[in-house]
Design an enzyme around this catalytic site. Structure first.
Site, short mmCIF file in Angstrom:
data_model
loop_
_atom_site.label_atom_id
_atom_site.label_comp_id
_atom_site.label_asym_id
_atom_site.label_seq_id
_atom_site.Cartn_x
_atom_site.Cartn_y
_atom_site.Cartn_z
N ARG A 163 0.81 -1.21 0.00
CA ARG A 163 0.00 0.00 0.00
C ARG A 163 0.85 1.27 0.00
NH1 ARG A 163 -3.15 -1.28 5.35
NH2 ARG A 163 -1.09 -2.21 5.75
N ASP A 285 -1.98 1.88 18.06
CA ASP A 285 -2.55 1.98 16.71
C ASP A 285 -4.08 2.07 16.82
OD1 ASP A 285 -2.18 2.30 14.00
OD2 ASP A 285 -2.17 0.16 13.53
#
Length: 388
Positions: A163, A285
């Site tokens: 990505r 996260d």
């Protein structure tokens, strides 16, 4: 108003023994076993005999305005709320954009950070995102770092991931140099947060930058280093060469069953192998998407990260993996604060009163103070976000 915490076992994060702690305004007024305080001001006295006083947790990677999008618009994850941090003992967050820096913008990110600050939390953020050229608020990452108080670095820049932008060493070295100079000019560290994906190249790009350009490894702050054992081994070598590494506490059962090492276990493994304890951190996260890809990079599942995972990983490290309490604590307090160059993560007279009182048995937060303001009292959340 003065708050006195009497006879409390204290870590700053090193052990300090039994102390009495006085809080006043936004600061710690004093820490001393024989501290007494006479004042005409109203005082709140807390019996700390069954509690442990620790610095407020510093969560160095949170998607405070949401993340995701790997499975279309409906897969965009929600924003973090104030209580997500406070109930986990987190008093400082660093927000970032991730995969999506198109639908998510730095205007949104900065506005969310400012909103969290208004609600009482310490909030910072990164400029840039996964891809290069690095998106920014002003159109220039140096200006973002120099002139926006909340912006303390760049990230998370993706490497070893399908990505990412598939950037090369020259591009990354230029980005790091710009962040460093902007940090110098504004008395910030200009940290480069690096998202490390599952590709076999691991941290090779960072080593290439350090080998061929005047950019040391400690300019970079790679995260997700517990993604698999091979990446963790590469991280150990990176830390031993002078860098910092970060372990992600949010995970899925699928990832753990397919090779991910829990953050707590990764921390314990590194310490057992002699990695310098100040070079290891954990972050949640939180509110990121946790996508699951098959061997052909097809999405097969998606979950959401949680800030509370940071607290749970700390407890797991201490109780299950027998990591020394101070070593587990510094991975979520002073270590990330030092990497980021922010004055957080420690308890000392004159320091900002970001403090958590943990139950000495369960290690769950009972009291949480942010800049001297009580946000949780005796296990009850007393400060919530405006729309909670």
């Amino acid at each position: 108003m003065i708050t006195l915490i009497n006879n409390v076992t204290t870590y700053n994060p090193d052990p300090m023994g039994q102390q009495t702690i006085a809080l006043g305004g936004e600061h710690i007024l004093g820490i001393d076993p024989d501290l007494t305080f006479t004042s005409s001001l109203q005082q709140t006295v807390i019996d700390g005999s069954t509690l442990i006083a620790v610095p407020g947790f510093v969560d160095s990677l949170v998607h405070i305005c949401g993340g995701g999008g790997e499975d279309g618009f409906a897969s965009r994850t929600p924003e973090m709320m104030l209580s997500d941090a406070i109930t986990a003992g987190i008093t400082t967050v660093v927000g970032a954009l991730g995969t999506d820096s198109i639908g998510r913008t730095h205007s949104n990110l900065l506005a969310k950070a400012k909103g969290l600050k208004e609600e009482g939390l310490n909030a910072f953020c990164y400029t840039g995102a996964y891809h290069l050229p690095a998106p920014s608020l002003t159109g220039n990452i140096e200006k973002d770092i120099m002139f926006i108080d909340e912006v303390i670095g760049v990230g998370e820049v993706a490497i070893s991931d399908h990505r990412g932008s598939q950037l090369d060493a020259k591009q990354l070295s230029e980005l790091a140099a710009h962040a460093r100079v902007a940090g110098m000019l504004s008395n910030k560290r200009g940290t480069i947060s690096i998202h490390v994906g599952p590709s076999d190249s691991h941290l090779a790009l960072l080593h290439e930058v350090a080998a061929h350009y005047d950019i040391p490894l400690n300019r970079f702050y790679p995260t997700h280093m517990n993604r698999n054992q091979q990446l963790l081994d590469a991280g150990i070598a990176f830390a031993n060469a002078g860098g910092w590494i970060d372990f992600t506490t949010s995970t899925t059962d699928y990832d753990l069953a397919h090779g991910e090492v829990s953050a707590a276990r990764a921390l314990a493994q590194c310490l057992a192998k002699g990695v310098e304890k100040t070079r290891l951190t954990m972050s949640s996260d939180g509110h990121a998407s946790l996508p699951v890809f098959d061997e052909n990079n097809h999405l097969v599942g998606l979950e959401v990260g949680h800030e509370r995972s940071l607290l749970l990983a700390f407890i797991e490290a201490v109780k299950e993996h027998k990591v020394a309490f101070a070593d587990a604590l510094r991975a979520i307090t002073s270590n990330p604060a030092n990497v980021l160059g922010i004055q957080k993560g420690t308890l000392a007279a004159g320091a900002c009163a970001d403090l958590v009182l943990l139950d000495s048995t369960s290690l769950l937060p009972r009291w949480v103070f942010v800049r001297g303001q009580c946000m949780m009292a005796d296990g009850e959340l007393i400060r919530k976000g405006r729309f909670e």
